[in-house]
Design a protein around this motif. Sequence first.
Motif, PDB file in Angstrom:
ATOM      1  N   ALA A   1     -13.161 -14.293   1.996  1.00 49.42           N
ATOM      2  CA  ALA A   1     -14.005 -13.434   1.157  1.00 49.42           C
ATOM      3  C   ALA A   1     -13.422 -12.031   1.026  1.00 49.42           C
ATOM      4  N   GLN A   2     -12.707 -11.559   2.047  1.00 48.39           N
ATOM      5  CA  GLN A   2     -12.169 -10.193   2.045  1.00 48.39           C
ATOM      6  C   GLN A   2     -10.698 -10.125   1.669  1.00 48.39           C
ATOM      7  N   ARG A   3     -10.048 -11.272   1.555  1.00 48.92           N
ATOM      8  CA  ARG A   3      -8.600 -11.309   1.369  1.00 48.92           C
ATOM      9  C   ARG A   3      -8.120 -10.519   0.157  1.00 48.92           C
ATOM     10  N   ASP A   4      -8.756 -10.691  -0.982  1.00 49.61           N
ATOM     11  CA  ASP A   4      -8.306  -9.985  -2.181  1.00 49.61           C
ATOM     12  C   ASP A   4      -8.465  -8.471  -2.028  1.00 49.61           C
ATOM     13  N   GLY A   5      -9.570  -8.036  -1.426  1.00 47.22           N
ATOM     14  CA  GLY A   5      -9.770  -6.601  -1.201  1.00 47.22           C
ATOM     15  C   GLY A   5      -8.734  -6.025  -0.254  1.00 47.22           C
ATOM     16  N   ILE A   6      -8.431  -6.749   0.810  1.00 46.08           N
ATOM     17  CA  ILE A   6      -7.411  -6.306   1.768  1.00 46.08           C
ATOM     18  C   ILE A   6      -6.055  -6.231   1.087  1.00 46.08           C
TER      19      ILE A   6
ATOM     20  N   GLN B   1      -2.079  -0.901  -2.917  1.00 39.63           N
ATOM     21  CA  GLN B   1      -2.247   0.492  -3.353  1.00 39.63           C
ATOM     22  C   GLN B   1      -1.563   1.458  -2.384  1.00 39.63           C
ATOM     23  N   GLN B   2      -1.689   1.202  -1.075  1.00 36.70           N
ATOM     24  CA  GLN B   2      -1.014   2.057  -0.082  1.00 36.70           C
ATOM     25  C   GLN B   2       0.491   2.011  -0.280  1.00 36.70           C
ATOM     26  N   LYS B   3       1.014   0.833  -0.504  1.00 35.68           N
ATOM     27  CA  LYS B   3       2.457   0.673  -0.712  1.00 35.68           C
ATOM     28  C   LYS B   3       2.892   1.397  -1.981  1.00 35.68           C
ATOM     29  N   ARG B   4       2.125   1.250  -3.063  1.00 34.21           N
ATOM     30  CA  ARG B   4       2.457   1.932  -4.325  1.00 34.21           C
ATOM     31  C   ARG B   4       2.467   3.444  -4.146  1.00 34.21           C
ATOM     32  N   ARG B   5       1.437   3.967  -3.450  1.00 37.15           N
ATOM     33  CA  ARG B   5       1.396   5.420  -3.221  1.00 37.15           C
ATOM     34  C   ARG B   5       2.601   5.869  -2.413  1.00 37.15           C
ATOM     35  N   GLY B   6       2.972   5.094  -1.395  1.00 39.84           N
ATOM     36  CA  GLY B   6       4.133   5.447  -0.577  1.00 39.84           C
ATOM     37  C   GLY B   6       5.419   5.452  -1.385  1.00 39.84           C
ATOM     38  N   VAL B   7       5.609   4.436  -2.215  1.00 39.34           N
ATOM     39  CA  VAL B   7       6.816   4.359  -3.050  1.00 39.34           C
ATOM     40  C   VAL B   7       6.832   5.515  -4.039  1.00 39.34           C
TER      41      VAL B   7
END
Length: 168
Positions: free
Chosen positions: A127-132, A138-144
């Motif tokens: 149930a939470q997989r897609d949100g995780i 998003q964290q990876k995109r912000r870091g890149v």
Amino acid sequence: ALLEVAEITPEGYRPLEELKATIKNQLEAKNRREMTLEYAKGIAGQLNNGTDLIQFKDNSDLPLVADTTGWFARQASIPKVGRAPSVAASAFQLAKGELSQPLLTDRGTFFIRVRDRQEFDEAAYAAQRDGIRNRLLQQKRRGVFTTWYENLKEEADIKDYRYKFFTI
């Protein structure tokens, strides 16, 4: 000036006299940890998988501490123990009710027994997989983006001509 350099210490090794107290404290702490491990190995013969550790402590004249912790995750700090990888690893490897061997940490030597364990809930994860996944993406995109942007600023050759347009 608000600050002034009072002294510059040349690079090199610190004198032994400055380090004696630190070295002494580190050696004493190491010796205490090793002594607690030897002490715990002596007690280990008196314990088995059926021994209640809190009752054992209450019925013993030995200087022991016994307590229970709350739930903790594999990578988290353990309540009342702190960061102790050996304790966490044992907690996740032992069967319920099984008593560990003495576990040496920076804070002492521990015996642990797993009273209960929350098993992996596959339905909750699904149930939470897609949100995780989206949060991690998003964290990876912000870091890149941040890395790219910082590199771009460092490599840029910018000339500031604002003075031509905004003079007082």
